[in-house]
Each structure stands twice: as C-alpha cells, then as structure tokens.
Enzyme design. Structure first.
Site, PDB file in Angstrom:
ATOM      1  N   ASN A   1      22.559 -33.531  -0.222  1.00  0.00           N
ATOM      2  CA  ASN A   1      22.344 -34.712   0.733  1.00  0.00           C
ATOM      3  C   ASN A   1      22.953 -36.255   0.394  1.00  0.00           C
ATOM      4  OD1 ASN A   1      20.737 -32.810   2.029  1.00  0.00           O
ATOM      5  ND2 ASN A   1      18.811 -33.311   1.015  1.00  0.00           N
TER       6      ASN A   1
ATOM      7  N   GLY B   1      20.888 -39.055  -0.882  1.00  0.00           N
ATOM      8  CA  GLY B   1      20.233 -40.069  -1.576  1.00  0.00           C
ATOM      9  C   GLY B   1      20.567 -40.198  -2.979  1.00  0.00           C
ATOM     10  N   ASP B   2      21.261 -39.268  -3.730  1.00  0.00           N
ATOM     11  CA  ASP B   2      21.901 -39.985  -4.987  1.00  0.00           C
ATOM     12  C   ASP B   2      22.905 -40.886  -4.886  1.00  0.00           C
ATOM     13  OD1 ASP B   2      20.466 -37.352  -6.444  1.00  0.00           O
ATOM     14  OD2 ASP B   2      21.498 -36.285  -4.991  1.00  0.00           O
TER      15      ASP B   2
ATOM     16  N   GLN C   1      26.086 -47.382   4.983  1.00  0.00           N
ATOM     17  CA  GLN C   1      24.501 -47.749   4.373  1.00  0.00           C
ATOM     18  C   GLN C   1      24.093 -48.914   5.085  1.00  0.00           C
ATOM     19  OE1 GLN C   1      24.079 -48.220   0.364  1.00  0.00           O
ATOM     20  NE2 GLN C   1      22.698 -46.566   0.262  1.00  0.00           N
TER      21      GLN C   1
ATOM     22  N   TYR D   1      14.245 -33.600   7.268  1.00  0.00           N
ATOM     23  CA  TYR D   1      15.082 -32.395   6.826  1.00  0.00           C
ATOM     24  C   TYR D   1      14.726 -31.334   7.915  1.00  0.00           C
ATOM     25  CZ  TYR D   1      14.902 -34.780   2.339  1.00  0.00           C
ATOM     26  OH  TYR D   1      15.247 -35.572   1.348  1.00  0.00           O
TER      27      TYR D   1
ATOM     28  N   ARG E   1      13.213 -40.035   5.069  1.00  0.00           N
ATOM     29  CA  ARG E   1      13.262 -38.985   3.967  1.00  0.00           C
ATOM     30  C   ARG E   1      13.536 -39.129   2.550  1.00  0.00           C
ATOM     31  NH1 ARG E   1      18.324 -35.062   6.101  1.00  0.00           N
ATOM     32  NH2 ARG E   1      19.501 -36.015   4.524  1.00  0.00           N
ATOM     33  N   GLY E   2      13.423 -38.334   1.891  1.00  0.00           N
ATOM     34  CA  GLY E   2      14.075 -38.516   0.423  1.00  0.00           C
ATOM     35  C   GLY E   2      13.541 -39.689  -0.263  1.00  0.00           C
ATOM     36  N   GLU E   3      14.510 -40.660  -0.661  1.00  0.00           N
ATOM     37  CA  GLU E   3      14.129 -41.569  -1.632  1.00  0.00           C
ATOM     38  C   GLU E   3      14.701 -43.098  -1.042  1.00  0.00           C
ATOM     39  OE1 GLU E   3      13.767 -40.962  -5.833  1.00  0.00           O
ATOM     40  OE2 GLU E   3      14.431 -43.223  -6.298  1.00  0.00           O
ATOM     41  N   ASP E   4      16.059 -42.926  -0.623  1.00  0.00           N
ATOM     42  CA  ASP E   4      16.363 -44.366  -0.393  1.00  0.00           C
ATOM     43  C   ASP E   4      15.886 -44.776   1.088  1.00  0.00           C
ATOM     44  OD1 ASP E   4      18.022 -46.787  -1.252  1.00  0.00           O
ATOM     45  OD2 ASP E   4      19.157 -46.238   0.666  1.00  0.00           O
ATOM     46  N   SER E   5      15.988 -44.027   1.830  1.00  0.00           N
ATOM     47  CA  SER E   5      15.596 -44.203   3.363  1.00  0.00           C
ATOM     48  C   SER E   5      14.107 -44.523   3.510  1.00  0.00           C
ATOM     49  CB  SER E   5      16.042 -43.244   4.574  1.00  0.00           C
ATOM     50  OG  SER E   5      15.375 -42.059   4.054  1.00  0.00           O
TER      51      SER E   5
HETATM   52  O1  TRH Z   1      19.572 -37.729   1.868  1.00  0.00           O
HETATM   53  P1  TRH Z   1      18.370 -37.665   1.420  1.00  0.00           P
HETATM   54  O2  TRH Z   1      17.439 -36.532   1.506  1.00  0.00           O
HETATM   55  O3  TRH Z   1      18.650 -37.687  -0.376  1.00  0.00           O
HETATM   56  C1  TRH Z   1      17.952 -37.197  -1.171  1.00  0.00           C
HETATM   57  C2  TRH Z   1      18.523 -35.993  -1.884  1.00  0.00           C
HETATM   58  O4  TRH Z   1      17.933 -35.036  -1.362  1.00  0.00           O
HETATM   59  C3  TRH Z   1      18.383 -35.890  -3.362  1.00  0.00           C
HETATM   60  O5  TRH Z   1      18.955 -34.798  -3.915  1.00  0.00           O
HETATM   61  C4  TRH Z   1      17.041 -36.472  -3.970  1.00  0.00           C
HETATM   62  O6  TRH Z   1      17.271 -36.632  -5.254  1.00  0.00           O
HETATM   63  C5  TRH Z   1      16.490 -37.687  -3.072  1.00  0.00           C
HETATM   64  O7  TRH Z   1      16.632 -37.590  -1.672  1.00  0.00           O
HETATM   65  C6  TRH Z   1      15.355 -38.088  -3.405  1.00  0.00           C
HETATM   66  O8  TRH Z   1      17.487 -39.010   1.884  1.00  0.00           O
HETATM   67  P2  TRH Z   1      17.585 -40.465   1.066  1.00  0.00           P
HETATM   68  O9  TRH Z   1      17.350 -40.636  -0.221  1.00  0.00           O
HETATM   69  O10 TRH Z   1      16.796 -41.052   2.124  1.00  0.00           O
HETATM   70  O11 TRH Z   1      19.180 -40.984   1.285  1.00  0.00           O
HETATM   71  C7  TRH Z   1      19.918 -41.063   2.448  1.00  0.00           C
HETATM   72  C8  TRH Z   1      20.883 -42.256   2.506  1.00  0.00           C
HETATM   73  O12 TRH Z   1      21.941 -42.083   3.546  1.00  0.00           O
HETATM   74  C9  TRH Z   1      20.481 -43.562   2.239  1.00  0.00           C
HETATM   75  O13 TRH Z   1      20.998 -44.106   1.347  1.00  0.00           O
HETATM   76  C10 TRH Z   1      20.681 -44.071   3.616  1.00  0.00           C
HETATM   77  C11 TRH Z   1      21.812 -43.245   4.125  1.00  0.00           C
HETATM   78  N1  TRH Z   1      22.024 -43.471   5.439  1.00  0.00           N
HETATM   79  C12 TRH Z   1      23.409 -43.983   5.857  1.00  0.00           C
HETATM   80  O14 TRH Z   1      23.987 -44.611   5.184  1.00  0.00           O
HETATM   81  N2  TRH Z   1      23.722 -44.003   7.319  1.00  0.00           N
HETATM   82  C13 TRH Z   1      22.921 -43.150   8.306  1.00  0.00           C
HETATM   83  O15 TRH Z   1      23.207 -43.179   9.483  1.00  0.00           O
HETATM   84  C14 TRH Z   1      21.580 -42.466   7.781  1.00  0.00           C
HETATM   85  C15 TRH Z   1      20.772 -41.675   8.547  1.00  0.00           C
HETATM   86  C16 TRH Z   1      21.436 -42.486   6.348  1.00  0.00           C
END
Ligand code: TRH
Length: 381
Positions: free
Chosen positions: A12, A14-15, A259, A197, A275-279
């Site tokens: 995905n 998030g990393d 982003q 997810y 979901r995940g960490e950053d969002s």
């Molecule tokens: O994508 P994620 O599920 O990321 C993860 C991974 O699964 C990873 O392995 C795990 O270690 C971590 O989560 C905890 O969800 P997350 O963390 O929210 O990351 C999504 C990123 O995508 C975030 O920086 C925002 C970005 N994004 C965009 O830049 N544009 C978009 O339109 C969207 C929907 C998201």
C-alpha cells in the site's frame, strides 16, 4: 545536517506516505539536507507525480531520492552516511551502510522510527536503545503516539490554521471541489469519503446509506473499495469522474491525488473513513468525525491497537456517542453487518463533529513528531 531516511514499501501507501511527509518536513521546514532511500518508486509516484520511476538518483522538491533494494547492498556501498539515519518501521539497513555508519567519525545518530500505537506500552519503549549484535553501533527506538511520553504525531507547522482557513473560505472549497471533479454541493447532502481495505463491510454499509432519509454521497478515490464498489455499480469499475446513484446514496469516483491534496478530500467531507497510519492521523487533523479501518495483523494484534485508540478518543464523549462510534469501529474492523450500527451512529454525528474539533485542538498542543525527533537527534550528537 544530512539525514538519511530509509523506507521499504511493504504494501500500500503508508510506508512511503510517512517517509515522504517526514522528508518534506525536514527539508522545507527545517532546511535540512535529506537523502530519501525508497525501494518502490512506482508507489511513490502515486503520491508525488514528479518522481521518475526509472531514476536511481533524483532530486524531488529539494529531497535527494535514491533507489535501494532492502536485503541487498547495491549502490549504497560507496556512500558516506549522513549525520542522522532514520530507519522507518524497522526496514533493515544494508549491511555495508551499517559498516560505514560504524566507521564514520562521529557516528551518525541512528533512529528506528516505529509504527503508531495508542497503547500504553509505547511510553516505556520510546527512546530505548539497542546495541548492534556485531558492530559498535547503537540504535534508538522512537515511537509516535498520543501522550506526552511518546514521540507525538507528524503535523506540519501551521496545518491547523490552513485547515481553519479552508473551512471559512468558499472559494478555496470550490477550488478543491473542482480538483476532485465534484459538482457544487447541494444543501443538506451528507458527504462522506472512503479510503478502506477491500475487507470492509461495504455491502451492508451501502445498504444502510441507500435507505437513509436524506441524500448521501460517498467520495471514493480511484482503486479503493474493490469488488464491493464494482458490484454496487452493476459490474462497472468506479473510476474518477463516474457516479452511481441508488436510493439516497450516490457513489462518486474521485482521482487519487498527490499527498498534500489528500487533506482537501478529508476537509471537503463531513465524515471520513480512513485506514493504515498516515490517513488515520490526517483524519484527526481534519477535525471531522472519522472511522478507522486499521491495518489487519496476525493474532488480531490490531484489535488491541484499535481498542487502545478508541478508549483514548472516546474518553470525553457522552456515553451514547462513545458507544456508537466504538460499536461502528468494531463492526467495521470485524467486517460485521454495519447497518444497525451506522443507523445508531447518525444521530451522534453533530456531537462527533464538535468532539473532532476539540480532539484536534488538544492533540495539536502536543509537540509534533518532527520537532521531537530533531531535538532528540540533537541531544545524541
Ligand atoms: O495505504 P495504507 O493502507 O498504508 C499502510 C500500509 O498498509 C503499510 O504497510 C502499513 O505499514 C501502514 O499502513 C500502517 O494507509 P495509510 O497509512 O493511510 O497511507 C496512505 C497514504 O496515501 C497517505 O499518505 C495518504 C496517501 N494518499 C494520497 O496521497 N492520495 C490519495 O488520493 C489517497 C486516498 C491517499
């Protein structure tokens, strides 16, 4: 100072999402020199269009981006490490790089930046040190978190003001709506965004939304939602610009944006599924009610993480609202039928909105993660 930030894209976004946010903040707010090591430039390019997938070395927005292959030495061998080395989520540095770190005088400060959790054990592990099994090197563990004894959360300086200005400025909101290809918002329509997810219980959720007394629109970034969204659209893939209306519910496909623009999607919505960490963190800075689809882990470790967060988040809510949002979070993450849980949540949305504002306000009093990290590294030099 020169900072080496290592990121391995496990899956995905998030990393690289966390790594890119950290790198930009180091460069743009602190004026530091940053070398960002990334193994998957294709994923990176979805968050930042300037990234060239074929380049081994490139400068992107002032950050030097280098390709690396975790587990292999590759082109890092000849490079002298910077003053600080950030290993994101325990991604394992190349052995040759570790040797170069041990040989450098003075040695770089080596920090493993860990995953975010609201669990209390985090406070006991934050800033702990471990010694390398073979080399004369020490690694520091830095834990993000929600309490004063943790490393805090990534938050760009001035973010809260930018969001407040957005909320007060119709022209800014209109510009954001056109970025996402949205028609002007009709009065009384509840707008939700969905970033989940594929295991999410979308069928029962869409069922509840379809039968709502008022109109609801769900904004879905390209590629999110999987089969359940396609089924709702009678077998057609919901891409950006498409829409599908059934009963009170309209699904709208929106582009997957860079982003920094992702915040705008959260700010345009009344309720965000993240979901995940950053969002998940961004939804909190957005100060709206939200639902967290946590990244699933083995042995249901994630459910304990979810529980720890929900306990903190709901502490100051009325019992009814606390129960409603917690039940929704549980049902969603257990992929149960969420029809009745959603219906019970709707009357609490106004209260959750003011709670979201208070929560963001209070959290933003905590020192942000980057400031804490920079200070911590400075103390070790
Ligand atoms: O994508 P994620 O599920 O990321 C993860 C991974 O699964 C990873 O392995 C795990 O270690 C971590 O989560 C905890 O969800 P997350 O963390 O929210 O990351 C999504 C990123 O995508 C975030 O920086 C925002 C970005 N994004 C965009 O830049 N544009 C978009 O339109 C969207 C929907 C998201």
């Amino acid at each position: 100072m020169l900072w080496d930030v290592f990121c391995a894209v496990v899956d995905n976004y998030g990393d690289i999402g966390v790594a890119w946010r950290l790198a930009r903040q180091l460069r743009h707010e602190r004026g530091e020199r940053v070398r960002l090591w990334v193994d998957d430039l294709r994923t990176f390019s979805r968050l930042c269009r300037q990234v060239e997938c074929a380049a081994d070395v490139q400068i992107v927005q002032g950050v030097e981006v280098r390709r690396w292959t975790p587990g292999r030495d590759g082109p890092t061998v000849a490079i002298e490490p910077g003053d600080a080395v950030i290993e994101l989520f325990g991604c394992h540095l190349p052995a040759s790089f570790e040797q170069a770190m041990a040989a450098r005088l003075p040695q770089p400060v080596w920090v493993n930046l860990e995953y975010l959790s609201a669990e209390t054990w985090v406070e006991g592990c934050h800033r702990l040190v471990s010694t390398h099994p073979r080399l004369p090197l020490q690694k520091h563990f830095f834990f993000p978190g929600f309490s004063a004894d943790s490393g805090g959360l990534l938050r760009e300086s001035g973010l809260m003001d930018v969001r407040r200005q957005f909320d007060m400025n119709a022209a800014k909101r209109q510009a954001a709506e056109s970025l996402f290809g949205l028609p002007q918002r009709q009065a009384g329509v509840l707008r939700l965004s969905l970033f989940c997810y594929d295991s999410a219980p979308l069928e029962s959720w869409f069922g509840a939304l379809r039968d709502s007394p008022g109109a609801i629109e769900v904004l879905i970034p390209d590629g999110v939602g999987g089969e359940a969204v396609t089924r709702f659209c009678d077998g057609a893939r919901l891409s950006a610009g498409m829409q599908r209306q059934v009963g009170a519910l309209t699904l709208r496909g929106v582009p997957f944006v860079e982003q920094p623009d992702h915040d705008l999607l959260l700010w345009l919505s009344d309720f965000n599924v993240v979901r995940g960490e950053d969002s998940f963190v961004r939804a909190q800075w957005a100060a709206r009610p939200f639902l967290w689809h946590i990244y699933p882990q083995h042995d249901e470790v994630h459910l304990r993480k979810l529980g720890a967060f929900m306990e903190r988040y709901t502490e100051r809510l009325r019992p009814e609202a606390a129960a409603a949002i917690s039940a929704m979070a549980n049902a969603w993450n257990l992929a149960g039928d969420v029809r009745a849980t959603w219906q019970a949540l709707v009357p609490c949305l106004a209260e959750l909105r003011s709670h979201g504002e208070r929560w963001a306000e209070e959290l933003s009093c905590q020192e942000d993660l980057l400031s804490q990290l920079v200070r911590f590294v400075g103390e070790q030099l």
